[in-house]
Design an enzyme around this catalytic site. Structure first.
Site, PDB file in Angstrom:
ATOM      1  N   HIS A  14      -2.887 -39.500 -23.883  1.00  0.00           N
ATOM      2  CA  HIS A  14      -1.676 -39.223 -24.682  1.00  0.00           C
ATOM      3  C   HIS A  14      -0.491 -39.967 -24.087  1.00  0.00           C
ATOM      4  O   HIS A  14       0.180 -39.496 -23.164  1.00  0.00           O
ATOM      5  CB  HIS A  14      -1.418 -37.709 -24.697  1.00  0.00           C
ATOM      6  CG  HIS A  14      -0.345 -37.292 -25.662  1.00  0.00           C
ATOM      7  ND1 HIS A  14      -0.602 -36.514 -26.777  1.00  0.00           N
ATOM      8  CD2 HIS A  14       0.977 -37.526 -25.692  1.00  0.00           C
ATOM      9  CE1 HIS A  14       0.521 -36.299 -27.431  1.00  0.00           C
ATOM     10  NE2 HIS A  14       1.509 -36.910 -26.792  1.00  0.00           N
ATOM     11  N   GLU A 198       3.698 -28.017 -29.634  1.00  0.00           N
ATOM     12  CA  GLU A 198       4.676 -28.539 -28.664  1.00  0.00           C
ATOM     13  C   GLU A 198       6.062 -28.024 -29.069  1.00  0.00           C
ATOM     14  O   GLU A 198       6.641 -27.174 -28.391  1.00  0.00           O
ATOM     15  CB  GLU A 198       4.674 -30.075 -28.661  1.00  0.00           C
ATOM     16  CG  GLU A 198       5.726 -30.694 -27.742  1.00  0.00           C
ATOM     17  CD  GLU A 198       5.979 -32.194 -28.002  1.00  0.00           C
ATOM     18  OE1 GLU A 198       5.763 -32.664 -29.128  1.00  0.00           O
ATOM     19  OE2 GLU A 198       6.444 -32.879 -27.058  1.00  0.00           O
TER      20      GLU A 198
HETATM   21  N1  ADE Z   1       7.042 -39.281 -30.166  1.00  0.00           N
HETATM   22  C1  ADE Z   1       7.192 -39.754 -28.931  1.00  0.00           C
HETATM   23  N2  ADE Z   1       7.081 -38.771 -28.022  1.00  0.00           N
HETATM   24  C2  ADE Z   1       6.834 -37.634 -28.714  1.00  0.00           C
HETATM   25  C3  ADE Z   1       6.604 -36.283 -28.358  1.00  0.00           C
HETATM   26  N3  ADE Z   1       6.583 -35.866 -27.080  1.00  0.00           N
HETATM   27  N4  ADE Z   1       6.415 -35.393 -29.348  1.00  0.00           N
HETATM   28  C4  ADE Z   1       6.426 -35.787 -30.631  1.00  0.00           C
HETATM   29  N5  ADE Z   1       6.611 -37.034 -31.015  1.00  0.00           N
HETATM   30  C5  ADE Z   1       6.811 -37.965 -30.066  1.00  0.00           C
HETATM   31 ZN    ZN Z   2       3.432 -37.203 -27.520  1.00  0.00          ZN
END
Ligand code: ADE
Ligand code: ZN
Length: 324
Positions: A14, A198
């Site tokens: 990721h 998230e």
């Molecule tokens: N684009 C880049 N970083 C990101 C993240 N942590 N969460 C969602 N979209 C992203």
């Molecule tokens: Zn990300």
């Protein structure tokens, strides 16, 4: 980092490629193109300047505008992979964003050719293996996401093995993107991940699980729903956990509040990742060191994290077997 952790083989699933360009590289690319950068892009110390998660996404967009040619994408890719290899990484998946390339005036094929060149140059020098996850931006809307998936169908390449989605999770839930993922998965034949759990809670992860995905980006807020944790464990869904990113974006106040360990103890498969390293003052090596120091993962547990990542990697079987 202990000496053992420094030497440990690492794998990262990721990583946002545009988010891997350091302030120094962003400045060099701006100079290459004679571009003036906004004065508020950097802190006085020279780091990227951002406050909230949504502000981070805006600063990320602004910094990404300097990556505007095939050579730029090659350089961002090559410099990132070289730095990872120096920290013991043997495999990295790079999320690329054709939408950011397009906003900077570069075609899908141009951005892809640059990334492929960067991967090949880094592999020739260090042996590091890498694959590309083409990623759409959810807050640009479902229609644009469908276009990115269709472009992935038209521009197939052996190093493009995945499809994903980032951006504003809270404002644009996974269920809006069912058609996008059907095209990417069924027509382009790509393995899929999606950011969920998230910036939004368990309901986002439940919705993400209705997409054809084998992995979830982050997924950490699943811990708020025990039935969801059981579902993830039972289905063998792999979480791409990014601990330092989650602290930086204030999903959790500190490592003590972060659920990495609880998820592992509940039988959920986890990997360690840096997400957007210069924005969050981290690296893949730092994430392994954090796991050792703050989550008490010993050498064997960290080796298992790498094995989990390689087992879940969007890569062909001969390469997986060689790396494992
Ligand atoms: N684009 C880049 N970083 C990101 C993240 N942590 N969460 C969602 N979209 C992203
Ligand atoms: Zn990300």
């Amino acid at each position: 980092m202990s000496k053992e952790t420094a030497m440990l083989p690492k794998a990262e699933l990721h990583l946002h490629l545009e988010g891997a360009a350091s302030p120094d590289l962003v400045r060099r690319l701006a100079a290459r193109h004679g571009m003036a950068l906004p004065a508020d892009l950097f802190t006085p110390a020279g780091d990227f300047a951002w406050t909230t998660f949504l502000h981070f996404l805006k600063v990320y967009d602004a910094a990404s505008t300097v990556i505007r040619t095939e050579q730029d994408y090659r350089d961002v890719t090559y410099e990132y992979l070289k730095a990872c290899a120096a920290e013991g990484a043997i495999y990295v998946e790079l999320m690329s964003s054709p939408d950011h390339a397009a906003a900077a005036g570069l075609s899908y094929q141009g951005h892809l050719d640059g990334i492929v060149q960067g991967i090949e140059d880094a592999r020739a020098e260090t042996g590091i293996e890498s694959r590309i996850i083409v990623t759409c931006v959810r807050h640009l809307g479902a229609e644009r996401a469908v276009e990115v998936a269709k472009a992935a169908v038209r521009h197939q390449h052996p190093l493009v093995t995945g499809f994903g989605m980032g951006g504003d999770e809270a404002g644009f839930p996974p269920q809006l993107f069912a058609q996008t993922y059907r095209i990417a998965h069924d027509e382009a034949g790509l393995a899929c991940n999606v950011h969920a759990g998230e910036a939004a809670g368990p309901e986002s992860v439940w919705a993400a699980l209705r997409l054809p995905v084998g992995r979830i980006g982050h997924g950490v807020r699943s811990i708020e729903d025990p039935a969801l944790v059981t579902e993830l464990a039972d289905r063998g869904i792999v979480l791409e956990v990014c601990p330092t990113s989650n602290i930086a974006t204030k999903v959790y106040p500190d490592y003590r509040a972060h659920p990495l360990r609880k998820l592992m103890e509940a039988g959920v498969k986890v990997t360690l990742n840096s997400d957007d390293p210069p924005y969050f003052a981290t690296t893949i090596g730092h994430e392994y060191a954090v796991a050792e120091r703050h989550f008490d993962l010993d050498d064997a547990a960290l080796r298992q994290v790498t094995r989990t990542a390689l087992q879940a990697a969007f890569v062909d079987e001969p390469t997986r077997a060689r790396l494992l």
